[in-house]
Scaffold this active site. Structure first.
Site, PDB file in Angstrom:
ATOM      1  N   LYS A 113       0.844  -1.203   0.000  1.00 55.34           N
ATOM      2  CA  LYS A 113       0.000   0.000   0.000  1.00 55.34           C
ATOM      3  C   LYS A 113       0.881   1.257   0.000  1.00 55.34           C
ATOM      4  O   LYS A 113       0.579   2.233  -0.687  1.00 55.34           O
ATOM      5  CB  LYS A 113      -0.920   0.013   1.228  1.00 55.34           C
ATOM      6  CG  LYS A 113      -2.101  -0.920   1.105  1.00 55.34           C
ATOM      7  CD  LYS A 113      -3.209  -0.265   0.320  1.00 55.34           C
ATOM      8  CE  LYS A 113      -4.358  -1.099  -0.150  1.00 55.34           C
ATOM      9  NZ  LYS A 113      -4.509  -2.477   0.086  1.00 55.34           N
ATOM     10  N   LYS A 196      -2.610 -11.559  -9.200  1.00 51.77           N
ATOM     11  CA  LYS A 196      -3.945 -12.056  -8.864  1.00 51.77           C
ATOM     12  C   LYS A 196      -5.042 -11.084  -9.321  1.00 51.77           C
ATOM     13  O   LYS A 196      -4.786  -9.905  -9.556  1.00 51.77           O
ATOM     14  CB  LYS A 196      -4.045 -12.292  -7.363  1.00 51.77           C
ATOM     15  CG  LYS A 196      -4.038 -11.027  -6.531  1.00 51.77           C
ATOM     16  CD  LYS A 196      -4.636 -11.273  -5.155  1.00 51.77           C
ATOM     17  CE  LYS A 196      -5.116  -9.959  -4.568  1.00 51.77           C
ATOM     18  NZ  LYS A 196      -6.279  -9.990  -3.742  1.00 51.77           N
ATOM     19  N   LYS A 199      -9.779  -6.237  -6.735  1.00 47.68           N
ATOM     20  CA  LYS A 199     -10.654  -5.087  -6.993  1.00 47.68           C
ATOM     21  C   LYS A 199      -9.849  -3.864  -7.394  1.00 47.68           C
ATOM     22  O   LYS A 199     -10.246  -3.103  -8.265  1.00 47.68           O
ATOM     23  CB  LYS A 199     -11.449  -4.764  -5.732  1.00 47.68           C
ATOM     24  CG  LYS A 199     -12.514  -5.766  -5.426  1.00 47.68           C
ATOM     25  CD  LYS A 199     -13.284  -5.337  -4.182  1.00 47.68           C
ATOM     26  CE  LYS A 199     -13.759  -6.523  -3.394  1.00 47.68           C
ATOM     27  NZ  LYS A 199     -13.608  -6.348  -1.942  1.00 47.68           N
TER      28      LYS A 199
HETATM   29  P1  ADP Z   1      -9.613  -7.646  -3.204  1.00 47.61           P
HETATM   30  O1  ADP Z   1      -8.296  -8.344  -3.049  1.00 47.61           O
HETATM   31  O2  ADP Z   1     -10.192  -7.815  -4.561  1.00 47.61           O
HETATM   32  O3  ADP Z   1      -9.577  -6.206  -2.790  1.00 47.61           O
HETATM   33  P2  ADP Z   1     -10.527  -8.449  -0.642  1.00 47.61           P
HETATM   34  O4  ADP Z   1      -9.166  -8.058  -0.207  1.00 47.61           O
HETATM   35  O5  ADP Z   1     -11.656  -7.768   0.010  1.00 47.61           O
HETATM   36  O6  ADP Z   1     -10.632  -8.339  -2.213  1.00 47.61           O
HETATM   37  O7  ADP Z   1     -10.649 -10.028  -0.465  1.00 47.61           O
HETATM   38  C1  ADP Z   1     -11.739 -10.701   0.112  1.00 47.61           C
HETATM   39  C2  ADP Z   1     -11.512 -12.192   0.126  1.00 47.61           C
HETATM   40  O8  ADP Z   1     -11.341 -12.663  -1.207  1.00 47.61           O
HETATM   41  C3  ADP Z   1     -10.246 -12.632   0.868  1.00 47.61           C
HETATM   42  O9  ADP Z   1     -10.498 -13.862   1.500  1.00 47.61           O
HETATM   43  C4  ADP Z   1      -9.234 -12.797  -0.209  1.00 47.61           C
HETATM   44  O10 ADP Z   1      -8.232 -13.719   0.144  1.00 47.61           O
HETATM   45  C5  ADP Z   1     -10.089 -13.321  -1.339  1.00 47.61           C
HETATM   46  N1  ADP Z   1      -9.516 -12.971  -2.631  1.00 47.61           N
HETATM   47  C6  ADP Z   1      -9.442 -11.738  -3.198  1.00 47.61           C
HETATM   48  N2  ADP Z   1      -8.863 -11.805  -4.400  1.00 47.61           N
HETATM   49  C7  ADP Z   1      -8.551 -13.122  -4.603  1.00 47.61           C
HETATM   50  C8  ADP Z   1      -7.944 -13.852  -5.647  1.00 47.61           C
HETATM   51  N3  ADP Z   1      -7.554 -13.252  -6.771  1.00 47.61           N
HETATM   52  N4  ADP Z   1      -7.777 -15.180  -5.497  1.00 47.61           N
HETATM   53  C9  ADP Z   1      -8.191 -15.813  -4.377  1.00 47.61           C
HETATM   54  N5  ADP Z   1      -8.778 -15.192  -3.351  1.00 47.61           N
HETATM   55  C10 ADP Z   1      -8.970 -13.861  -3.452  1.00 47.61           C
END
Ligand code: ADP
Ligand code: TRP
Length: 331
Positions: A113, A196, A199
């Site tokens: 970040k 990966k 969002k």
């Molecule tokens: P993002 O990473 O898109 O901002 P979050 O951090 O809110 O989403 O993640 C919410 C949940 O989704 C967590 O358990 C995270 O490990 C899982 N997650 C998010 N992106 C992925 C991904 N590309 N592959 C597997 N799990 C994911």
């Protein structure tokens, strides 16, 4: 019965990474009698980027709607918004006293970040793993279904719970561990050839994307000029397409394209078309469900209210236990 906690930040609608990394496991756990599940919308976590009050509310509801559309059942699990459970914020304050600046600064997601947004390195960002620990420990959970990127945060939760137990000479908090039915937390890749799907990475395929949008996103997936030697190793960009294919398509479909790749006669256009159609098929019921509840504010409020009541019941028990241990009065 084991207690399960997990949440997703309300920083946007849910994408396939959230589904396969987290929500898919939530759904299996909600139907398993061995688990008592608390699933929430991590809206306090979203405040690190200072959303407007309107956005804050809208984002919380978006995740709620997506959760429900995926099949999460508020009668089977405790489904709530984190900000509706003030006990979490109080536990967060107490845990902050035993979390050290040095260890927080070493967390990979924090360093990431800082690199990306050095204009807004606030204390909320630094103490993000402490709030996450409070989310989990407030219900004394032992299993946390999350994707691979959250494993380090859970290690910190274990550090804080063990440190608390040690400091106050008790075994109040249990240890929690990441959980997936497949055994290993997964990382769903994006289709842009980078890491990966996320969002904030601009590479999400969202559960509520319309079929045309999904087709466009998938057809843009990065590929190469194709294998020239039989059975050659796949470059990451192609491996990523196959990873998604394995999640949404039939085994026979995957096998068909694998054989074609190994025989050097794969047509990436066909592969992408198939992937797009299978993602559309997979997400169809969720899109339909979203359409049926998106304007039903009364239902959404009812779900959140019921969830908050149940979550606070468990949370206040834990918080009072902690307050007593620390030397404070019960409330
Ligand atoms: P993002 O990473 O898109 O901002 P979050 O951090 O809110 O989403 O993640 C919410 C949940 O989704 C967590 O358990 C995270 O490990 C899982 N997650 C998010 N992106 C992925 C991904 N590309 N592959 C597997 N799990 C994911
Ligand atoms: N930090 C998690 C993420 O970004 C979301 C989250 C917050 C969470 N609190 C949690 C996940 C507690 C599991 C348990 O994905």
């Amino acid at each position: 019965m084991e207690t399960v906690v997990s949440g997703i930040r309300s920083t946007g609608c849910l994408h396939l990474g959230n589904y396969f990394g987290a929500v898919g496991n939530f759904l299996k756990m909600q139907d398993d009698k061995d688990y008592h599940c608390y699933f929430f919308i991590a809206d306090l976590h979203s405040l690190t980027t200072h959303p407007t009050p309107d956005d804050f509310k809208r984002n919380t509801n978006e995740v709620l709607i997506d959760y429900l559309a995926c099949g999460m059942d508020p009668e089977k699990v405790v489904l709530y918004a984190q900000s509706d459970v003030p006990e979490i914020a109080q536990l967060y304050l107490l845990l902050n006293m035993i979390a050290y600046k040095g260890e927080l600064e070493k967390v990979a997601s924090f360093k990431d970040k800082i690199r990306k947004h050095d204009e807004n390195v606030n204390a909320g960002l630094l103490t993000y793993p402490v709030l996450m620990a409070a989310d989990i420990l407030i219900h004394k959970a032992t299993k946390v279904p999350v994707g691979k990127d959250q494993v380090q945060h859970l290690e910190m939760t274990r550090n804080f719970s063990n440190r608390f137990n040690h400091l106050y000479k008790n075994d109040f908090f249990p240890e929690c561990f990441p959980f997936t039915f497949s055994g290993n937390p997964i990382a769903v890749p994006g289709l842009d050839g980078t890491g990966k799907m996320g969002k904030s990475d601009g590479n999400g395929i969202y559960l509520r994307d319309e079929p045309e949008v999904i087709r466009k996103k998938v057809m843009k997936a990065v590929t190469d000029s194709g294998p020239t030697q039989p059975n050659s190793k796949m470059p990451d960009s192609i491996k990523n397409i196959f990873t998604l294919l394995k999640l949404v398509s039939q085994e026979a479909t995957v096998a068909h394209f694998e054989v074609a790749y190994n025989n050097c006669n794969i047509r990436y256009g066909d592969l992408k078309k198939q992937l797009a159609e299978d993602i559309i098929l997979f997400t169809n019921p969720m899109r339909e469900k979203i359409k049926s509840i998106i304007y039903d504010k009364t239902y959404q409020e009812k779900v959140l209210k019921m969830g908050a009541e149940k979550a606070r019941e468990s949370a206040s028990k834990t918080l009072n236990g902690v307050r007593e241990i620390v030397g404070m009065n019960k409330i």
